[in-house]
Design a protein around this motif. Structure first.
Motif, short mmCIF file in Angstrom:
data_model
loop_
_atom_site.label_atom_id
_atom_site.label_comp_id
_atom_site.label_asym_id
_atom_site.label_seq_id
_atom_site.Cartn_x
_atom_site.Cartn_y
_atom_site.Cartn_z
N TRP A 90 0.81 -1.22 0.00
CA TRP A 90 0.00 0.00 0.00
C TRP A 90 0.84 1.27 0.00
O TRP A 90 0.29 2.37 -0.08
CB TRP A 90 -0.91 0.01 1.23
CG TRP A 90 -2.09 -0.91 1.09
CD1 TRP A 90 -2.16 -2.22 1.47
CD2 TRP A 90 -3.35 -0.59 0.52
NE1 TRP A 90 -3.39 -2.75 1.18
CE2 TRP A 90 -4.15 -1.77 0.59
CE3 TRP A 90 -3.90 0.55 -0.05
CZ2 TRP A 90 -5.45 -1.81 0.12
CZ3 TRP A 90 -5.20 0.51 -0.51
CH2 TRP A 90 -5.96 -0.65 -0.44
N LEU A 91 2.16 1.14 0.10
CA LEU A 91 2.99 2.33 0.20
C LEU A 91 2.78 3.27 -0.97
O LEU A 91 2.71 4.50 -0.81
CB LEU A 91 4.47 1.93 0.29
CG LEU A 91 5.46 3.10 0.26
CD1 LEU A 91 5.27 4.02 1.46
CD2 LEU A 91 6.90 2.59 0.20
N TRP A 92 2.66 2.72 -2.17
CA TRP A 92 2.59 3.55 -3.38
C TRP A 92 1.29 4.35 -3.41
O TRP A 92 1.29 5.50 -3.84
CB TRP A 92 2.74 2.65 -4.62
CG TRP A 92 3.67 1.53 -4.32
CD1 TRP A 92 3.39 0.21 -4.19
CD2 TRP A 92 5.07 1.66 -4.00
NE1 TRP A 92 4.51 -0.51 -3.83
CE2 TRP A 92 5.55 0.36 -3.69
CE3 TRP A 92 5.96 2.74 -3.93
CZ2 TRP A 92 6.87 0.11 -3.34
CZ3 TRP A 92 7.27 2.50 -3.57
CH2 TRP A 92 7.72 1.20 -3.29
N PHE A 93 0.23 3.74 -2.95
CA PHE A 93 -1.05 4.46 -2.86
C PHE A 93 -0.96 5.56 -1.80
O PHE A 93 -1.38 6.70 -2.04
CB PHE A 93 -2.18 3.48 -2.51
CG PHE A 93 -3.50 4.16 -2.25
CD1 PHE A 93 -4.27 4.65 -3.30
CD2 PHE A 93 -3.98 4.30 -0.95
CE1 PHE A 93 -5.49 5.27 -3.07
CE2 PHE A 93 -5.20 4.92 -0.71
CZ PHE A 93 -5.96 5.40 -1.77
N LEU A 94 -0.41 5.26 -0.64
CA LEU A 94 -0.35 6.23 0.45
C LEU A 94 0.57 7.40 0.11
O LEU A 94 0.24 8.56 0.38
CB LEU A 94 0.12 5.54 1.73
CG LEU A 94 -0.81 4.46 2.29
CD1 LEU A 94 -0.18 3.77 3.48
CD2 LEU A 94 -2.17 5.07 2.68
N ILE A 95 1.72 7.11 -0.50
CA ILE A 95 2.64 8.20 -0.83
C ILE A 95 2.08 9.04 -1.97
O ILE A 95 2.27 10.27 -2.01
CB ILE A 95 4.05 7.64 -1.18
CG1 ILE A 95 5.11 8.75 -1.03
CG2 ILE A 95 4.09 7.06 -2.58
CD1 ILE A 95 5.40 9.11 0.40
N ALA A 96 1.36 8.41 -2.91
CA ALA A 96 0.70 9.17 -3.97
C ALA A 96 -0.40 10.05 -3.39
O ALA A 96 -0.60 11.20 -3.83
CB ALA A 96 0.13 8.23 -5.03
#
Length: 289
Positions: A90-96
Motif C-alpha cells: 500500500w505504500l505507493w497508494f499512500l505516498i501518492a
C-alpha cells in the motif's frame, strides 16, 4: 503553485522517504508516485485545447484539484507503479495520496485558489498568503539539497528532507497567521476584501472594495499599509452585452472574489484587481463598443 515548485515538492517528498531497504524497482515506483502525484492535478490544462465556451478559467484548478479526487488520482498512480515496476503493498497508494494532497492544498494558499471542494461547491478557495512562485520554498529546498550533496553532516538524507518539510510548513503557517490577521483587521473597512502575498515574506497587498471604489494597500503587520492604487469600478454598467460577446468575461466574474468594471464609452470590461500591476491586470476581459 507553479509547475517547478510542484516538481520540487515531489522530489523533496521522494528524498524524505527512508529508502535504505528498497529495491531499485521500489525506488523507481516511489519516484513515480511522488513526482507524478505532485503534478497530476494540473492535467486540467489540456482542457484549453477544446474550450470553446470560455470556461477555462473555471476548469483550470477546478475539479482535478478537488480534495475528493485525491484517492482517485492516488489509486491510478499506484496501479501504474505496481504494473510498471512489479511492486506490491500500500505504500505507493499512500505516498501518492500525500503527494496529490500537498499539490491541492498548497494551491489554496495563493491568490489563484482552487476548486478544493468541487463538486460540492464551485467557489474558489483561496487564502492569498503565499505567492504563486514562493522563493522561500525554493531556498529551503535548495539548502537541503546542498547539505545532502556537499555537506559532511551525520544526518541521513531522508532526515534532512524531513526537516525541509518542517521548515516549509512553518513558513506557510507564519505567513497564513499574518495574512488572516490582516484580513480580519480589514473587514470592517470594506464591503469585500481579498489578500495577495508579495514575493517578500510578510508583505501583502490588501484589495478592498467599498461603494464602487477598489483600494490596493501594500505593507505588513510591522510596517503598516500604504495605498498604492485606487480603482473606480462602474458598478452600474450593464454587463449583459459584454457577457454575450465575451464568454470569458462572465467566467472571470464567476471565478474572482470580485472584479473592477470598466466602462469608458469606448469599451466595457472586467478585471481581477488582485493581479493589478503597472496599471493593468493580467486577468482582464474587454470588448469594444
Amino acid at each position: 503553485m507553479d509547475s517547478i515548485t510542484h516538481t520540487l515538492f515531489g522530489l523533496t517528498l521522494y528524498g524524505a522517504v527512508n529508502k535504505t531497504n528498497m529495491t531499485k524497482g521500489e525506488k523507481r515506483a516511489l519516484l513515480l508516485t511522488t513526482v507524478a502525484g505532485s503534478q497530476i492535478p494540473d492535467i486540467d490544462v489540456i482542457s484549453a485545447w477544446w474550450d470553446s465556451a470560455g470556461r477555462y478559467q473555471m476548469w483550470h484548478r477546478g475539479i482535478t484539484h478537488s480534495i475528493f479526487l485525491v484517492p482517485v488520482w492516488a489509486g491510478l498512480l499506484a496501479m501504474v507503479a505496481r504494473a510498471a515496476f512489479r511492486v506490491k503493498g500500500w505504500l505507493w497508494f499512500l505516498i501518492a495520496m500525500l503527494a496529490v494532497f500537498i499539490h491541492d492544498t498548497s494551491d489554496i494558499f495563493n491568490a489563484w485558489g482552487t476548486g478544493y471542494l468541487e463538486p460540492v461547491t464551485a467557489a474558489r478557495l483561496t487564502f492569498g498568503t503565499i505567492p504563486i512562485v514562493d522563493l522561500v520554498f525554493w531556498a529551503v529546498m535548495a539548502a537541503g539539497f546542498a547539505y545532502v550533496r556537499f555537506g559532511r553532516g551525520r544526518w541521513p538524507s531522508y532526515r534532512v528532507y524531513r526537516l525541509v518539510w518542517v521548515l516549509m510548513i512553518a513558513h506557510v503557517g507564519i505567513q497564513t497567521v499574518q495574512g488572516m490577521t490582516i484580513l480580519q483587521q480589514s473587514k470592517d473597512k470594506y464591503e469585500q476584501v481579498a489578500l495577495a502575498a508579495d514575493f517578500v515574506p510578510g508583505v501583502f497587498t490588501i484589495i478592498g472594495k467599498q461603494e464602487g471604489m477598489v483600494t490596493l494597500s501594500k505593507g505588513s503587520l510591522w510596517t503598516g499599509f500604504e495605498t498604492v492604487a485606487e480603482l473606480e469600478s462602474r458598478e452600474g454598467a450593464d454587463l449583459d452585452m459584454l457577457f454575450a460577446n465575451n464568454a470569458k468575461a462572465k467566467t472571470l466574474v464567476e471565478w474572482a472574489p470580485f472584479v473592477v468594471i470598466v466602462d469608458d464609452g469606448e469599451r466595457i470590461g472586467v478585471y481581477d484587481p488582485r493581479f493589478y500591476r503597472n496599471g493593468q491586470s493580467f486577468l482582464a476581459e474587454y470588448m469594444d463598443r
